[in-house]
Design a protein around this motif. Sequence first.
Motif, PDB file in Angstrom:
ATOM      1  N   SER A 133      47.210  -3.853  11.759  1.00 14.05           N
ATOM      2  CA  SER A 133      47.607  -5.141  11.185  1.00 14.05           C
ATOM      3  C   SER A 133      46.823  -6.299  11.785  1.00 14.05           C
ATOM      4  CB  SER A 133      49.111  -5.355  11.377  1.00 14.05           C
ATOM      5  OG  SER A 133      49.435  -5.458  12.750  1.00 14.05           O
ATOM      6  N   GLN A 134      46.337  -6.123  13.022  1.00 15.69           N
ATOM      7  CA  GLN A 134      45.605  -7.209  13.683  1.00 15.69           C
ATOM      8  C   GLN A 134      44.236  -7.478  13.065  1.00 15.69           C
ATOM      9  OE1 GLN A 134      45.507  -6.339  17.897  1.00 15.69           O
ATOM     10  NE2 GLN A 134      47.734  -6.538  18.116  1.00 15.69           N
ATOM     11  N   VAL A 135      43.709  -6.535  12.283  1.00 12.90           N
ATOM     12  CA  VAL A 135      42.401  -6.771  11.651  1.00 12.90           C
ATOM     13  C   VAL A 135      42.550  -7.535  10.339  1.00 12.90           C
ATOM     14  CG1 VAL A 135      41.492  -4.676  12.703  1.00 12.90           C
ATOM     15  CG2 VAL A 135      42.300  -4.605  10.339  1.00 12.90           C
ATOM     16  N   GLY A 136      43.791  -7.838   9.953  1.00 10.90           N
ATOM     17  CA  GLY A 136      44.012  -8.593   8.723  1.00 10.90           C
ATOM     18  C   GLY A 136      44.220  -7.740   7.495  1.00 10.90           C
ATOM     19  N   ALA A 166      37.567  -4.069  11.330  1.00 14.16           N
ATOM     20  CA  ALA A 166      37.370  -5.256  12.160  1.00 14.16           C
ATOM     21  C   ALA A 166      35.915  -5.719  12.106  1.00 14.16           C
ATOM     22  CB  ALA A 166      37.772  -4.961  13.603  1.00 14.16           C
ATOM     23  N   ASP A 167      34.978  -4.765  12.059  1.00 15.46           N
ATOM     24  CA  ASP A 167      33.549  -5.104  12.064  1.00 15.46           C
ATOM     25  C   ASP A 167      33.050  -5.576  10.707  1.00 15.46           C
ATOM     26  OD1 ASP A 167      33.447  -4.412  14.718  1.00 15.46           O
ATOM     27  OD2 ASP A 167      32.598  -2.414  14.374  1.00 15.46           O
ATOM     28  N   PHE A 168      33.546  -4.963   9.631  1.00 11.06           N
ATOM     29  CA  PHE A 168      32.984  -5.225   8.308  1.00 11.06           C
ATOM     30  C   PHE A 168      33.923  -5.970   7.369  1.00 11.06           C
ATOM     31  CE2 PHE A 168      30.732  -1.515   9.977  1.00 11.06           C
ATOM     32  CZ  PHE A 168      29.410  -1.922   9.831  1.00 11.06           C
ATOM     33  N   GLY A 169      35.119  -6.256   7.835  1.00 15.60           N
ATOM     34  CA  GLY A 169      36.051  -7.017   7.013  1.00 15.60           C
ATOM     35  C   GLY A 169      36.939  -6.142   6.157  1.00 15.60           C
ATOM     36  N   VAL A 170      38.027  -6.714   5.684  1.00  8.48           N
ATOM     37  CA  VAL A 170      38.968  -6.005   4.827  1.00  8.48           C
ATOM     38  C   VAL A 170      38.534  -6.168   3.376  1.00  8.48           C
ATOM     39  CG1 VAL A 170      41.367  -5.826   4.088  1.00  8.48           C
ATOM     40  CG2 VAL A 170      40.830  -6.448   6.462  1.00  8.48           C
ATOM     41  N   PRO A 171      38.293  -5.080   2.648  1.00  7.72           N
ATOM     42  CA  PRO A 171      37.922  -5.198   1.234  1.00  7.72           C
ATOM     43  C   PRO A 171      38.956  -6.039   0.483  1.00  7.72           C
ATOM     44  CG  PRO A 171      37.583  -2.954   1.975  1.00  7.72           C
ATOM     45  CD  PRO A 171      38.293  -3.673   3.089  1.00  7.72           C
ATOM     46  N   PRO A 172      38.528  -7.043  -0.255  1.00  5.29           N
ATOM     47  CA  PRO A 172      39.487  -7.979  -0.873  1.00  5.29           C
ATOM     48  C   PRO A 172      40.407  -7.361  -1.911  1.00  5.29           C
ATOM     49  CG  PRO A 172      37.236  -8.391  -1.642  1.00  5.29           C
ATOM     50  CD  PRO A 172      37.133  -7.425  -0.511  1.00  5.29           C
ATOM     51  N   SER A 173      40.012  -6.217  -2.470  1.00  2.00           N
ATOM     52  CA  SER A 173      40.844  -5.592  -3.505  1.00  2.00           C
ATOM     53  C   SER A 173      42.071  -4.896  -2.925  1.00  2.00           C
ATOM     54  CB  SER A 173      40.025  -4.570  -4.293  1.00  2.00           C
ATOM     55  OG  SER A 173      39.555  -3.530  -3.425  1.00  2.00           O
ATOM     56  N   LEU A 174      42.034  -4.545  -1.632  1.00  2.00           N
ATOM     57  CA  LEU A 174      43.057  -3.696  -1.031  1.00  2.00           C
ATOM     58  C   LEU A 174      44.403  -4.420  -0.932  1.00  2.00           C
ATOM     59  CD1 LEU A 174      43.225  -0.818   0.094  1.00  2.00           C
ATOM     60  CD2 LEU A 174      42.771  -1.765   2.366  1.00  2.00           C
ATOM     61  N   ARG A 175      45.425  -3.808  -1.512  1.00  5.71           N
ATOM     62  CA  ARG A 175      46.759  -4.399  -1.518  1.00  5.71           C
ATOM     63  C   ARG A 175      47.778  -3.565  -0.743  1.00  5.71           C
ATOM     64  NH1 ARG A 175      44.033  -7.802  -2.753  1.00  5.71           N
ATOM     65  NH2 ARG A 175      43.934  -9.090  -4.632  1.00  5.71           N
ATOM     66  N   THR A 176      47.606  -2.246  -0.741  1.00  2.00           N
ATOM     67  CA  THR A 176      48.580  -1.358  -0.120  1.00  2.00           C
ATOM     68  C   THR A 176      47.867  -0.298   0.696  1.00  2.00           C
ATOM     69  OG1 THR A 176      50.146  -1.644  -1.956  1.00  2.00           O
ATOM     70  CG2 THR A 176      50.483   0.260  -0.524  1.00  2.00           C
TER      71      THR A 176
END
Length: 546
Positions: free
Chosen positions: A330-333, A303-313
Amino acid sequence: MSLNDVPASSLVSAWKDIESMLDHDPFGDDFNTAHEICSRYASEPERIALTVRHEDGTADRWTYHELDRLASKAARVFANAGLTRGDRVGGLLSRQVESWITALAAWRSGIVYVPLFGGFAADAIGMRLSAARVRAVVVDHGYRAALAEAQSTYGLDPAVFVVGPDIVESGDKSFWAEITTADSDGPLAATTRDDIATLMFTSGTSGTPKACKITHAAFVSVMPYAKSVLGATRESVLFSTSDPAWAFGLYTTGAAVMALGVQRVMYSGKFAPGAWHRVIEEEKATILTTAPAALRRLTTTFADFGVPPSLRTVAAAGEPLTASVAADWSQVGAPNVRNGYGLTEIGMLLGDTHGTESRAEPGCLSSTIPGFDTFLADRNGTPVEAGEPGLVAVRRPRHQMCSGYENTPSLWAERWRGDVFLTEDRAVIDADGRWQILGRDDDMIIASGHNISPVEVENALLQHSAVAEAAAVAYNDPARGGVVRAVVVRNENTYSDRELAADLKHLVARRVGPYAAPRVIDFRTELPRTEVGKLRRAAVRELPTD
């Protein structure tokens, strides 16, 4: 036909699809784990097999070609030490490349690998080494003192190869010094699918740890999970956080994905959410596998640093995934958590497989893993009525992890009802085919004539914002008899103990039923867990009440 009836033709088709991905026929005369997960890719010198990230931010990388060469040299070292086919070599190691070099060297030689968790105390180490009749041990220098104590207590004298800068004990040899001078001509054994590759002791949450005989075809049993839940392909980068001393780290997210030529990443340091986030981001990991307990702590970091864009699963296994952990995540995207259930004896049986997203629900498992005929049964192995809870059972599959308990063969026989393997876990299946694991059969709570799932109570407790962790167990109250006891770890101190206890009783009564509301609530700073993070309910039951 119900949602969980599996036609025999689809079972055969599922396994044949997996077997088509192998280099050799598993039913032939020559089938070896080391070949299938490493040597077959050694002709591709640039294909990365393993990256080990360290606490200081550095990384070491090995190709399949390099791992194969080092395993051949290590096999020569073991042969020079007098080990021959069928002997046992232990690995008192952790998330480090030496775990894989040792395992591959053993497997290619027909030697049996015995993985040992670095967090074991000396007595646990000695008991396992003695039971397995280990003749040599590769040990990280950080665990050498515990091994020495185990040797002294149990009268053990294996050949010892130390990973590290210094040799302290007389007679020890340096693992890397021996490998450096060894020839790359370690023996190759013509093993079969039924030969023992690994002797793996269960984590021992209750009773004596069982020595599971893991065969050379064992990794095939968890390849359906790697494909259908993890979605692993040759282009994947899998960050596996599980220690390779355990089945999920060594096989499910180890050998099974290596058989697909996947690049894997491990982190050698202690768990730190920020460090894991950095590893995922910098290594461009597409798959994260971990335990639900770690996901809870990772949620704030993402939530603080964002979801790494590469992560799929993102996939979780090892203990029940609660609805609250899955929902918060799931709420952190981040990608929704794919839940999984399995056991060392058979493999991964249930999970949120690709294509079942429409009926996925936090805290549940949406499907049986392809290749397995899994159902709910009574203690005789007879299927229960639709909608009724029962023990998770599975009909003997074409491929399974374990061929028996070496130290307790009679107990292995007791687990089978004809061709049906009966687990010790209770579950229920809803009308849409979703599975919910209710807990171990011997953990069920009986209060006021009701059978109460501790997992259901815990799921309710975790809905409260002030609760970080919770465990529910049976308690024999002198005045009221059998009642539910809750042991809670706070994540804030806004409420007094009395206020929070009242809130929690009301919450469980509303979400599960008044009969399940805990009559005894205690607060602790932590819950007792095993080395892999599983809740130790027996230890919770032994905690004194406030």
